[in-house]
Design a protein around this motif. Sequence first.
Motif, mmCIF file in Angstrom:
data_model
loop_
_atom_site.group_PDB
_atom_site.id
_atom_site.type_symbol
_atom_site.label_atom_id
_atom_site.label_comp_id
_atom_site.label_asym_id
_atom_site.label_seq_id
_atom_site.Cartn_x
_atom_site.Cartn_y
_atom_site.Cartn_z
ATOM 1 N N ALA A 292 0.820 -1.213 0.000
ATOM 2 C CA ALA A 292 0.000 0.000 0.000
ATOM 3 C C ALA A 292 0.854 1.264 0.000
ATOM 4 O O ALA A 292 0.465 2.283 -0.578
ATOM 5 C CB ALA A 292 -0.935 -0.006 1.213
ATOM 6 N N SER A 293 2.025 1.215 0.624
ATOM 7 C CA SER A 293 2.886 2.399 0.668
ATOM 8 C C SER A 293 3.354 2.797 -0.734
ATOM 9 O O SER A 293 3.479 3.982 -1.043
ATOM 10 C CB SER A 293 4.104 2.146 1.562
ATOM 11 O OG SER A 293 3.715 1.870 2.887
ATOM 12 N N TRP A 294 3.613 1.819 -1.579
ATOM 13 C CA TRP A 294 4.062 2.071 -2.950
ATOM 14 C C TRP A 294 2.894 2.533 -3.821
ATOM 15 O O TRP A 294 3.048 3.361 -4.725
ATOM 16 C CB TRP A 294 4.665 0.802 -3.525
ATOM 17 C CG TRP A 294 5.413 0.963 -4.808
ATOM 18 C CD1 TRP A 294 4.955 0.693 -6.069
ATOM 19 C CD2 TRP A 294 6.775 1.381 -4.966
ATOM 20 N NE1 TRP A 294 5.935 0.922 -7.009
ATOM 21 C CE2 TRP A 294 7.072 1.346 -6.358
ATOM 22 C CE3 TRP A 294 7.775 1.786 -4.074
ATOM 23 C CZ2 TRP A 294 8.319 1.701 -6.865
ATOM 24 C CZ3 TRP A 294 9.018 2.134 -4.590
ATOM 25 C CH2 TRP A 294 9.277 2.093 -5.963
ATOM 26 N N ALA A 295 1.717 1.991 -3.555
ATOM 27 C CA ALA A 295 0.531 2.288 -4.371
ATOM 28 C C ALA A 295 -0.067 3.651 -4.077
ATOM 29 O O ALA A 295 -0.885 4.152 -4.859
ATOM 30 C CB ALA A 295 -0.525 1.210 -4.147
ATOM 31 N N ALA A 296 0.300 4.279 -2.982
ATOM 32 C CA ALA A 296 -0.338 5.524 -2.544
ATOM 33 C C ALA A 296 0.012 6.696 -3.453
ATOM 34 O O ALA A 296 0.844 6.588 -4.361
ATOM 35 C CB ALA A 296 0.086 5.835 -1.112
ATOM 36 N N ALA A 297 -0.635 7.832 -3.201
ATOM 37 C CA ALA A 297 -0.341 9.058 -3.952
ATOM 38 C C ALA A 297 0.545 10.017 -3.170
ATOM 39 O O ALA A 297 1.067 10.977 -3.737
ATOM 40 C CB ALA A 297 -1.632 9.762 -4.338
ATOM 41 N N GLY A 298 0.691 9.807 -1.862
ATOM 42 C CA GLY A 298 1.599 10.639 -1.076
ATOM 43 C C GLY A 298 1.033 11.965 -0.624
ATOM 44 O O GLY A 298 1.782 12.861 -0.242
ATOM 45 N N MET A 299 -0.291 12.107 -0.622
ATOM 46 C CA MET A 299 -0.889 13.372 -0.185
ATOM 47 C C MET A 299 -0.849 13.509 1.334
ATOM 48 O O MET A 299 -1.095 12.539 2.050
ATOM 49 C CB MET A 299 -2.331 13.469 -0.686
ATOM 50 C CG MET A 299 -2.443 13.589 -2.182
ATOM 51 S SD MET A 299 -4.150 13.613 -2.738
ATOM 52 C CE MET A 299 -4.672 11.956 -2.300
ATOM 53 N N LEU A 300 -0.546 14.707 1.799
ATOM 54 C CA LEU A 300 -0.519 15.022 3.231
ATOM 55 C C LEU A 300 -1.660 15.996 3.490
ATOM 56 O O LEU A 300 -1.458 17.188 3.697
ATOM 57 C CB LEU A 300 0.839 15.616 3.618
ATOM 58 C CG LEU A 300 2.071 14.833 3.160
ATOM 59 C CD1 LEU A 300 3.350 15.544 3.577
ATOM 60 C CD2 LEU A 300 2.057 13.405 3.683
ATOM 61 N N ALA A 301 -2.871 15.467 3.461
ATOM 62 C CA ALA A 301 -4.067 16.319 3.405
ATOM 63 C C ALA A 301 -4.887 16.218 4.680
ATOM 64 O O ALA A 301 -6.026 15.750 4.678
ATOM 65 C CB ALA A 301 -4.915 15.950 2.191
#
Length: 382
Positions: free
Chosen positions: A36-45
Amino acid sequence: MSIIGAGVVGLGVGWRLVQAGCAVDLFDAGTAGRGASWAAAGMLAAGVETEPGEEGLLALTRASQAMWPGFAEELRAVTGIDPDLREEGTLVLALTRDDLARLRANVAFQERLGIELRWLGARELREREPFLRPGIAGAVLSPHDHQVDNRALVTALVRAFTAAGGRLHEASPVEAVVIEGGRVTGVRAAERCLPADAVLLAAGAWSRRIQGIPPEALPPVRPIKGQMLALRMDPAAPLLRHVVWAPKVYLVPRRNGRLIVGATVEERGFDATLTAGGVLALLESAWRALPAIEELPIEEMWVGFRPGSPDDAPIIGPTPVAGLTVATGHHRNGILLAPITIEATARLVLTGERPPEIRPFGLERFARHGSRAPAMSEEASA
């Protein structure tokens, strides 16, 4: 110490424990950081993603968001890999009058919680993002919601953990946690029993697949499927510079020209199928906000599995089994909550004290409220 799951949380906690002088074995069923860490978009929202019913989570997400600059800089200094924290802020768009009514309601709710948001006029929006569709009904800037390159992040964490002396076991699924006399004594992997005085279960959506753990100590997580894709922009002349939330889609531009488009939210167990309908819905929604994407090549498409919990909040803390700690259930906030989850979990393992910021998010809340683990389909539990 054994850790099950080499995602952002497992790698980060392992790194902190090795720094503190612990011997740590970190196991992953595949390649470290590629779930899941690789698949994420990395938003800090922490701001724009806050929805009604999630008021109790806001203090945790805000605290973790504030930790990100220092966390990213430490990783860059230690590993030479820059997680690329970008601080342009996030734009939320309304394309129609109906969208605008919903956006106004969301903004009113979020502002009551103290989240800073600012309405943008048409001219300022056009100056910020000239390629957005003309005539957008409304736009809001969330100045404190940013992004990080999650794939660079996990690559940095792998290097930090191994360089510090952590032992990484890839393609080594843990079959069971060994428990004797009510406390963990080790893990079983590759038909071998490896002793451990403490175990951290951080296997995300796969956490319930580990055998040997009694039902009362299993975190009630389930996989929430998300289909995503990446388009290729010209990095010298990108179509987009801010993270953009539009109806039914988000767009996340990277400095290297990659444009992340996500994501579906599906209760399909561990079904990793990319579907025409899912990809079409994402592309159509993205095109409505940013028409010029129709000329961009598709670089990659993939499926990820968010670890969902019954209340969409993380599950962090001790379990009824002595020596067994859990850190999972982060749903769509895994990257955002990484710094605070890593620091709080490492402190819990090292000292036995649960930091106050994670106390509301323990496993015991489900027993207290009469919640039960979600029913698992045959596909999900196979």
